[in-house]
Design a protein around this motif. Structure first.
Motif, PDB file in Angstrom:
ATOM      1  N   ASP A  88       0.501  -0.963  -0.106  1.00  0.00           N
ATOM      2  CA  ASP A  88      -0.013   0.077   0.271  1.00  0.00           C
ATOM      3  C   ASP A  88       0.879   1.210   0.447  1.00  0.00           C
ATOM      4  N   ALA A  89       0.260   2.787  -0.273  1.00  0.00           N
ATOM      5  CA  ALA A  89       0.713   3.843   0.044  1.00  0.00           C
ATOM      6  C   ALA A  89       1.939   3.819   1.583  1.00  0.00           C
ATOM      7  N   GLU A  90       1.972   3.122   2.115  1.00  0.00           N
ATOM      8  CA  GLU A  90       1.620   3.488   3.298  1.00  0.00           C
ATOM      9  C   GLU A  90       2.981   3.054   3.534  1.00  0.00           C
ATOM     10  N   LEU A  91       3.717   2.223   2.720  1.00  0.00           N
ATOM     11  CA  LEU A  91       5.119   1.032   2.049  1.00  0.00           C
ATOM     12  C   LEU A  91       3.923  -0.009   3.173  1.00  0.00           C
ATOM     13  N   ASN A  92       3.714  -0.486   3.131  1.00  0.00           N
ATOM     14  CA  ASN A  92       2.819  -1.824   4.419  1.00  0.00           C
ATOM     15  C   ASN A  92       3.346  -3.003   2.679  1.00  0.00           C
ATOM     16  N   PHE A  93       4.568  -3.574   3.384  1.00  0.00           N
ATOM     17  CA  PHE A  93       4.428  -4.393   2.078  1.00  0.00           C
ATOM     18  C   PHE A  93       4.897  -6.008   2.918  1.00  0.00           C
ATOM     19  N   MET A 177       8.289  11.726  13.947  1.00  0.00           N
ATOM     20  CA  MET A 177       9.255  11.477  14.091  1.00  0.00           C
ATOM     21  C   MET A 177       9.160   9.804  13.684  1.00  0.00           C
ATOM     22  N   ARG A 178       8.560   9.449  14.366  1.00  0.00           N
ATOM     23  CA  ARG A 178       8.249   7.825  14.587  1.00  0.00           C
ATOM     24  C   ARG A 178       7.909   7.417  13.378  1.00  0.00           C
ATOM     25  N   ARG A 179       6.957   8.195  12.200  1.00  0.00           N
ATOM     26  CA  ARG A 179       6.449   7.873  11.697  1.00  0.00           C
ATOM     27  C   ARG A 179       7.223   7.355  10.125  1.00  0.00           C
ATOM     28  N   ILE A 180       8.332   8.701  10.053  1.00  0.00           N
ATOM     29  CA  ILE A 180       9.359   9.069   8.884  1.00  0.00           C
ATOM     30  C   ILE A 180      10.422   7.973   9.573  1.00  0.00           C
ATOM     31  N   VAL A 181      10.952   7.917  10.803  1.00  0.00           N
ATOM     32  CA  VAL A 181      12.107   6.744  11.042  1.00  0.00           C
ATOM     33  C   VAL A 181      10.718   5.170  10.627  1.00  0.00           C
ATOM     34  N   ALA A 182      10.143   5.297  10.836  1.00  0.00           N
ATOM     35  CA  ALA A 182       8.484   3.607  10.204  1.00  0.00           C
ATOM     36  C   ALA A 182       9.478   3.347   8.506  1.00  0.00           C
ATOM     37  N   LYS A 184      11.983   5.062   6.461  1.00  0.00           N
ATOM     38  CA  LYS A 184      12.334   4.603   6.214  1.00  0.00           C
ATOM     39  C   LYS A 184      13.237   3.403   6.346  1.00  0.00           C
ATOM     40  N   SER A 185      13.012   2.547   7.998  1.00  0.00           N
ATOM     41  CA  SER A 185      12.786   1.147   8.326  1.00  0.00           C
ATOM     42  C   SER A 185      12.065   0.304   6.711  1.00  0.00           C
ATOM     43  N   ARG A 186      11.813   0.801   6.568  1.00  0.00           N
ATOM     44  CA  ARG A 186      10.610  -0.110   5.256  1.00  0.00           C
ATOM     45  C   ARG A 186      10.987   0.055   3.948  1.00  0.00           C
ATOM     46  N   LEU A 187      12.199   1.240   3.223  1.00  0.00           N
ATOM     47  CA  LEU A 187      12.772   2.068   2.666  1.00  0.00           C
ATOM     48  C   LEU A 187      14.099   1.097   2.327  1.00  0.00           C
ATOM     49  N   VAL A 188      14.987   1.172   3.303  1.00  0.00           N
ATOM     50  CA  VAL A 188      15.563   0.214   3.293  1.00  0.00           C
ATOM     51  C   VAL A 188      15.658  -1.268   2.833  1.00  0.00           C
ATOM     52  N   GLN A 238      15.593   5.001  -3.496  1.00  0.00           N
ATOM     53  CA  GLN A 238      16.864   5.612  -2.896  1.00  0.00           C
ATOM     54  C   GLN A 238      16.907   6.787  -2.223  1.00  0.00           C
ATOM     55  N   MET A 239      15.836   8.261  -3.256  1.00  0.00           N
ATOM     56  CA  MET A 239      15.524   8.983  -3.007  1.00  0.00           C
ATOM     57  C   MET A 239      14.517   9.775  -2.648  1.00  0.00           C
ATOM     58  N   TYR A 240      13.583   8.590  -1.872  1.00  0.00           N
ATOM     59  CA  TYR A 240      12.635   8.690  -0.936  1.00  0.00           C
ATOM     60  C   TYR A 240      13.485   8.612   0.660  1.00  0.00           C
ATOM     61  N   TYR A 241      14.485   7.673   0.564  1.00  0.00           N
ATOM     62  CA  TYR A 241      15.384   7.524   1.599  1.00  0.00           C
ATOM     63  C   TYR A 241      15.994   8.702   2.159  1.00  0.00           C
ATOM     64  N   ASP A 242      16.451   9.322   0.909  1.00  0.00           N
ATOM     65  CA  ASP A 242      16.916  10.727   1.342  1.00  0.00           C
ATOM     66  C   ASP A 242      16.508  11.634   1.902  1.00  0.00           C
ATOM     67  N   ILE A 243      15.527  12.201   1.263  1.00  0.00           N
ATOM     68  CA  ILE A 243      13.528  13.108   1.811  1.00  0.00           C
ATOM     69  C   ILE A 243      13.580  12.422   3.501  1.00  0.00           C
ATOM     70  N   CYS A 244      13.819  11.425   4.023  1.00  0.00           N
ATOM     71  CA  CYS A 244      13.464  11.100   4.621  1.00  0.00           C
ATOM     72  C   CYS A 244      14.193  11.504   5.894  1.00  0.00           C
ATOM     73  N   GLY A 245      15.720  10.880   5.452  1.00  0.00           N
ATOM     74  CA  GLY A 245      16.305  11.641   5.764  1.00  0.00           C
ATOM     75  C   GLY A 245      16.876  12.730   6.486  1.00  0.00           C
ATOM     76  N   ASP A 246      16.381  13.392   5.117  1.00  0.00           N
ATOM     77  CA  ASP A 246      16.705  15.015   5.712  1.00  0.00           C
ATOM     78  C   ASP A 246      15.292  15.602   6.483  1.00  0.00           C
ATOM     79  N   LEU A 247      14.474  14.935   6.188  1.00  0.00           N
ATOM     80  CA  LEU A 247      13.100  15.302   7.283  1.00  0.00           C
ATOM     81  C   LEU A 247      13.434  15.195   8.516  1.00  0.00           C
ATOM     82  N   VAL A 248      14.003  13.778   9.364  1.00  0.00           N
ATOM     83  CA  VAL A 248      14.553  13.412  10.108  1.00  0.00           C
ATOM     84  C   VAL A 248      15.725  14.423  10.910  1.00  0.00           C
ATOM     85  N   ASP A 249      16.662  15.055   9.781  1.00  0.00           N
ATOM     86  CA  ASP A 249      18.023  16.180  10.346  1.00  0.00           C
ATOM     87  C   ASP A 249      17.069  17.160  10.246  1.00  0.00           C
TER      88      ASP A 249
END
Length: 323
Positions: A88-93, A177-182, A184-188, A238-249
């Motif tokens: 789904d769009a929440e990256l729950n796969f 922040m918990r959502r964004i970190v989650a 990031k984990s799914r994108l990895v 990779q791009m979405y992971y970097d964006i999530c990392g930028d949001l966390v930073d």
């Protein structure tokens, strides 16, 4: 469940089950696609051995959570692919392993649950058309369609990511922040899967596999299509992971800035009250011989000095733009 598609030597398309195997053996010009869904490992092994599939290939296909790969054997080529059970769009796969045994005149696909890409090929009749060209076209098209399902959900996630960026600008929170970190984990995890798949298509593009020949222009074109789609999936993840990392930073920077402002205010308050506390402490000592105590207006003088110190420090801090 065993479903089969047979293209006879005359070009006739026939659908059925396991009984199509005998017709395929009798017709040397025919092509067969067998799809095994949810069959027991023993049943799958018996059927694959009847097609002279290598025991090591069968073991790899039955091994849980085996990394995607491609390997060539004498009578067939094995492609292990990480398909989708749900996404789904929440990256729950929920992934599921799909194994393709590609032979010269046959394709055997096996998977534990429903595979959206295979269902689509069977439902719209495209599987028969592709099988009429060659069995590898069916496997490549199934991988291409599966990558398309991944891509659709990733593009939907882009809107979720945009909303997260707006929410962060309006004022972040720990829940955000918990959502964004989650994410990031799914994108990895997804990036790792896409990297495996990208490796498969890179090998198909670079090396000759007897059952997926590059010298056939149509086969090479199909391989490149799958490769480009997985390359896009990998770059997007990779791009979405970097964006999530930028949001966390960014959130950490904003939190640090807010903390610095709070500490600055507390420092100003402390700096003002330290000299006042010192004066109060000095004149709070109960010594008998303190000359100022005998002065009639000493109390008001000390209060005036304390007020002057406080106002002077306030003016100084404002001039330094601390407050």
């Amino acid at each position: 469940m065993i479903r089969g598609v047979l293209i006879t030597g005359e070009g006739e398309a026939v659908r059925g089950g396991e009984a199509l195997i005998d017709r395929w053996r009798e017709d040397p010009d025919s092509r067969l696609w067998l799809d095994l869904e949810g069959e027991t490992p023993a049943r799958e092994r018996a059927l694959l051995e009847s097609f002279d599939c290598h025991p090591m290939a069968i073991d790899d296909a039955h091994r849980e959570r085996h990394p995607p790969k491609i390997e060539e054997f004498e009578t067939h080529t094995l492609i292990l692919y990480r398909g989708i059970a749900s996404f789904d769009a929440e990256l729950n796969f929920v992934p599921q392993q799909v194994a393709y045994f590609v032979g010269e005149r046959y394709l055997i696909s096996l998977h534990p649950g429903a595979a959206h890409s295979i269902e689509r090929l069977l439902d719209n009749g495209e599987g028969e058309r592709l099988l009429g060209h060659s069995p590898e076209f069916v496997a490549l098209k199934a991988m291409y369609l599966s990558a398309g399902f991944y891509l659709d959900s990733l593009l939907e996630f882009e809107e979720v990511l945009s909303d997260l960026e707006d929410s962060l600008l309006e004022g972040g929170s720990d829940a955000l922040m918990r959502r964004i970190v989650a994410y990031k984990s799914r994108l990895v995890k997804m990036r790792r899967v896409f990297n495996y798949h990208l490796g498969i298509t890179q090998e198909l593009t670079a090396y000759d596999y007897s059952h997926l020949p590059r010298e056939m222009e149509e086969t090479l074109h199909a391989i490149k299509d799958v490769h480009e789609r997985f390359e896009r999936l990998y770059s997007l993840s990779q791009m979405y992971y970097d964006i999530c990392g930028d949001l966390v930073d960014g959130y950490l920077s904003l939190s640090s800035h807010r903390l610095n402002l709070t500490m600055r205010i507390l420092t100003v308050i402390t700096a003002i009250f330290v000299p006042l506390t010192f004066l109060a402490g000095v004149y709070g000592m109960n010594f008998e011989h303190m000359p100022e105590l005998a002065y009639r207006h000493a109390y008001f003088v000390v209060l005036g000095v304390m007020v002057a110190i406080g106002l002077g420090l306030l003016w100084l801090f404002r001039r330094w733009r601390w407050i």
